[in-house]
Design a protein around this motif. Sequence first.
Motif, PDB file in Angstrom:
ATOM      1  N   TRP A 203      -3.925  -3.379  10.878  1.00 58.22           N
ATOM      2  CA  TRP A 203      -3.349  -4.374   9.969  1.00 58.22           C
ATOM      3  C   TRP A 203      -4.446  -5.160   9.241  1.00 58.22           C
ATOM      4  CZ3 TRP A 203      -3.285  -9.737   9.476  1.00 58.22           C
ATOM      5  CH2 TRP A 203      -2.308 -10.248   8.621  1.00 58.22           C
ATOM      6  N   HIS A 204      -5.463  -5.603   9.970  1.00 52.77           N
ATOM      7  CA  HIS A 204      -6.531  -6.389   9.347  1.00 52.77           C
ATOM      8  C   HIS A 204      -7.307  -5.550   8.329  1.00 52.77           C
ATOM      9  CE1 HIS A 204      -6.160 -10.170  11.425  1.00 52.77           C
ATOM     10  NE2 HIS A 204      -6.164  -9.575  12.609  1.00 52.77           N
ATOM     11  N   ARG A 205      -7.543  -4.274   8.631  1.00 57.97           N
ATOM     12  CA  ARG A 205      -8.261  -3.411   7.692  1.00 57.97           C
ATOM     13  C   ARG A 205      -7.418  -3.159   6.446  1.00 57.97           C
ATOM     14  NH1 ARG A 205     -10.435   1.341  11.467  1.00 57.97           N
ATOM     15  NH2 ARG A 205     -11.233   2.161   9.491  1.00 57.97           N
ATOM     16  N   ALA A 206      -6.104  -3.035   6.634  1.00 56.85           N
ATOM     17  CA  ALA A 206      -5.214  -2.861   5.488  1.00 56.85           C
ATOM     18  C   ALA A 206      -5.201  -4.113   4.615  1.00 56.85           C
ATOM     19  CB  ALA A 206      -3.802  -2.528   5.970  1.00 56.85           C
ATOM     20  N   GLU A 207      -5.152  -5.274   5.254  1.00 58.74           N
ATOM     21  CA  GLU A 207      -5.167  -6.529   4.502  1.00 58.74           C
ATOM     22  C   GLU A 207      -6.476  -6.689   3.723  1.00 58.74           C
ATOM     23  OE1 GLU A 207      -2.998  -9.507   4.239  1.00 58.74           O
ATOM     24  OE2 GLU A 207      -1.674  -7.783   4.504  1.00 58.74           O
ATOM     25  N   THR A 208      -7.583  -6.275   4.329  1.00 54.81           N
ATOM     26  CA  THR A 208      -8.873  -6.352   3.645  1.00 54.81           C
ATOM     27  C   THR A 208      -8.891  -5.454   2.415  1.00 54.81           C
ATOM     28  OG1 THR A 208     -10.015  -6.826   5.726  1.00 54.81           O
ATOM     29  CG2 THR A 208     -11.364  -5.999   3.907  1.00 54.81           C
ATOM     30  N   ALA A 209      -8.348  -4.248   2.572  1.00 52.74           N
ATOM     31  CA  ALA A 209      -8.289  -3.321   1.438  1.00 52.74           C
ATOM     32  C   ALA A 209      -7.395  -3.858   0.334  1.00 52.74           C
ATOM     33  CB  ALA A 209      -7.799  -1.956   1.911  1.00 52.74           C
ATOM     34  N   GLY A 213      -8.202  -5.097  -3.821  1.00 54.40           N
ATOM     35  CA  GLY A 213      -7.546  -4.522  -4.982  1.00 54.40           C
ATOM     36  C   GLY A 213      -6.816  -3.224  -4.755  1.00 54.40           C
ATOM     37  N   ASP A 214      -6.758  -2.702  -3.531  1.00 50.94           N
ATOM     38  CA  ASP A 214      -6.027  -1.459  -3.263  1.00 50.94           C
ATOM     39  C   ASP A 214      -4.532  -1.702  -3.493  1.00 50.94           C
ATOM     40  OD1 ASP A 214      -4.805   0.874  -1.973  1.00 50.94           O
ATOM     41  OD2 ASP A 214      -6.788   1.206  -1.110  1.00 50.94           O
ATOM     42  N   VAL A 215      -3.892  -0.829  -4.251  1.00 55.74           N
ATOM     43  CA  VAL A 215      -2.493  -1.050  -4.626  1.00 55.74           C
ATOM     44  C   VAL A 215      -1.507  -0.493  -3.597  1.00 55.74           C
ATOM     45  CG1 VAL A 215      -3.043  -1.085  -7.078  1.00 55.74           C
ATOM     46  CG2 VAL A 215      -2.439   1.092  -5.988  1.00 55.74           C
ATOM     47  N   ARG A 216      -2.003   0.229  -2.618  1.00 58.26           N
ATOM     48  CA  ARG A 216      -1.093   0.742  -1.587  1.00 58.26           C
ATOM     49  C   ARG A 216      -0.549  -0.416  -0.746  1.00 58.26           C
ATOM     50  NH1 ARG A 216      -5.076   5.089   1.029  1.00 58.26           N
ATOM     51  NH2 ARG A 216      -6.542   3.498   0.274  1.00 58.26           N
ATOM     52  N   SER A 217       0.662  -0.198  -0.176  1.00 50.92           N
ATOM     53  CA  SER A 217       1.242  -1.223   0.690  1.00 50.92           C
ATOM     54  C   SER A 217       0.450  -1.315   1.993  1.00 50.92           C
ATOM     55  CB  SER A 217       2.700  -0.896   0.997  1.00 50.92           C
ATOM     56  OG  SER A 217       2.788   0.242   1.849  1.00 50.92           O
ATOM     57  N   VAL A 218       0.650  -2.420   2.714  1.00 52.55           N
ATOM     58  CA  VAL A 218      -0.034  -2.587   3.998  1.00 52.55           C
ATOM     59  C   VAL A 218       0.323  -1.441   4.950  1.00 52.55           C
ATOM     60  CG1 VAL A 218      -0.198  -4.041   6.060  1.00 52.55           C
ATOM     61  CG2 VAL A 218      -0.248  -5.100   3.791  1.00 52.55           C
ATOM     62  N   SER A 219       1.588  -1.075   5.000  1.00 50.93           N
ATOM     63  CA  SER A 219       2.011   0.016   5.894  1.00 50.93           C
ATOM     64  C   SER A 219       1.359   1.331   5.501  1.00 50.93           C
ATOM     65  CB  SER A 219       3.533   0.156   5.864  1.00 50.93           C
ATOM     66  OG  SER A 219       4.154  -0.984   6.413  1.00 50.93           O
ATOM     67  N   LEU A 221      -1.478   1.736   3.923  1.00 51.49           N
ATOM     68  CA  LEU A 221      -2.906   1.635   4.249  1.00 51.49           C
ATOM     69  C   LEU A 221      -3.149   1.776   5.745  1.00 51.49           C
ATOM     70  CD1 LEU A 221      -3.877  -1.206   1.790  1.00 51.49           C
ATOM     71  CD2 LEU A 221      -4.967   1.046   1.889  1.00 51.49           C
ATOM     72  N   MET A 222      -2.284   1.211   6.568  1.00 47.83           N
ATOM     73  CA  MET A 222      -2.433   1.343   8.018  1.00 47.83           C
ATOM     74  C   MET A 222      -2.336   2.807   8.424  1.00 47.83           C
ATOM     75  SD  MET A 222      -0.238  -1.994   9.295  1.00 47.83           S
ATOM     76  CE  MET A 222      -0.402  -1.639  11.050  1.00 47.83           C
ATOM     77  N   PHE A 223      -1.355   3.506   7.843  1.00 41.97           N
ATOM     78  CA  PHE A 223      -1.199   4.918   8.179  1.00 41.97           C
ATOM     79  C   PHE A 223      -2.413   5.726   7.716  1.00 41.97           C
ATOM     80  CE2 PHE A 223      -0.123   9.255   7.110  1.00 41.97           C
ATOM     81  CZ  PHE A 223       0.562   9.692   8.235  1.00 41.97           C
ATOM     82  N   ASP A 224      -2.838   5.531   6.471  1.00 42.02           N
ATOM     83  CA  ASP A 224      -3.960   6.302   5.935  1.00 42.02           C
ATOM     84  C   ASP A 224      -5.247   6.018   6.698  1.00 42.02           C
ATOM     85  OD1 ASP A 224      -2.243   7.396   4.111  1.00 42.02           O
ATOM     86  OD2 ASP A 224      -2.848   6.088   2.443  1.00 42.02           O
ATOM     87  N   THR A 225      -5.429   4.772   7.132  1.00 43.19           N
ATOM     88  CA  THR A 225      -6.607   4.425   7.928  1.00 43.19           C
ATOM     89  C   THR A 225      -6.578   5.129   9.277  1.00 43.19           C
ATOM     90  OG1 THR A 225      -6.752   2.248   6.885  1.00 43.19           O
ATOM     91  CG2 THR A 225      -7.891   2.522   8.978  1.00 43.19           C
ATOM     92  N   LEU A 226      -5.405   5.154   9.909  1.00 45.33           N
ATOM     93  CA  LEU A 226      -5.266   5.858  11.186  1.00 45.33           C
ATOM     94  C   LEU A 226      -5.550   7.341  11.024  1.00 45.33           C
ATOM     95  CD1 LEU A 226      -4.397   5.777  14.182  1.00 45.33           C
ATOM     96  CD2 LEU A 226      -2.045   6.138  13.403  1.00 45.33           C
TER      97      LEU A 226
END
Length: 404
Positions: A203-209, A213-219, A221-226
């Motif tokens: 969650w924190h990494r998604a919020e940072t992204a 300026g990343d336009v993807r949603s937090v969810s 981004l969390m999935f893509d990071t995982l």
Amino acid sequence: MEDVPFEQLLTAIAAVEHDDVLGGSRIDVIAALERLIRHATALQLEQVAALHAERAGTGMDATLTVAGEVAMARGVSPSAGGTQLGHAVTLAAMPAVMATLRAGHLPVASAHAISRECGGLSADDIAQADAELAPHLDGLTPRRAADLARHVVVSLDPEAAHERAQQARADKRVELSPEPDGVAALWVRGPAEDVLTIRESLWHRAETARSAGDVRSVSQLMFDTLLTDVTGLTPGRKPAVELQLVLDAPTLLGDADEPVELVGYGPLTPAVAEQLVAHARDASVRRLLTDPVDGTLVARDARRRRFTGADAGFVRSRDGRCRQPGCDCRIRHVDHVRAFIEGGPTTLDNAQSLCVRSHTTKHLPGWSVQVRARGREVEWTTPTGHRYRSGVPPVRPPLARLRT
């Protein structure tokens, strides 16, 4: 209908006339049926516990064989049969809980929650837990039941509760749950602080992204990071895996628009299947061709064989899941129906796919499995003489052939 005896409840329900505009009578029927389900569940648990006690009285190890027989009688997996046996044995020692369930005043899920919490107690402690829970059972919700039972268990034997907690925390799992429209969910179980740390880190990494300026949603981004952290792959690039696609001849030739089955997941639209293949640059695709009449597997691409002999891969693809009647568990073993040491041939007609528990159950005393219908079915016979058959399943639903 709260005062109608259980043996008369179905007759009373059938006689109800639903003439009220808001459907109040239907709510009454739903509530009555819930009472009946709870009552029937209690009776079933009592029968399971009694069967286990009688079988254990013969001096044999009753747990596996009774779990297997219960599973087949109910048409469920051996794991589900074992779970019900565990509940039955635990709740047999808790008369107050069973009486409340039998009276229809305790939800089935609440009784199961109590069983899970109290299952490891000694005979004296489980009787004490039953007595302490008794005044609170009527209408107890599953979550409240679990919390209350856990509180009682810890107060009765803190050391045993700690030991059970340590065992539970060591039971770490990752499981896949298919969902509609080409989507699946990944379920993770482990120590609470570890699971929470994983989630908070993502969650924190998604919020940072997002802040950058990343336009993807937090969810998203969390999935893509995982995905990147676990596989090293960037989103859109798939690992080197084998994709098995089940299709019929018209779909293979591009003359039909029937669903395509992705083995291990389920049906996909042809468009999604084409997209999957197009993006699977590092994956191999194996086509499985089905019989146009009954949907069973008749041919399979020979690429990427991993087993000793070509038949093993065919059997896994043909069966899809464990072939014990009622079981849908993942395949762990390709088994000779008639044992090899007993002269059973290594042929497709004498092969079946089994999970670990079903394979173990098959070899218990009193059990037998035989090939029927020229290899199209296997028949399981339990120690009580009950017979259950499992046919070769269609690897794609046979519904398509009904269309014109």
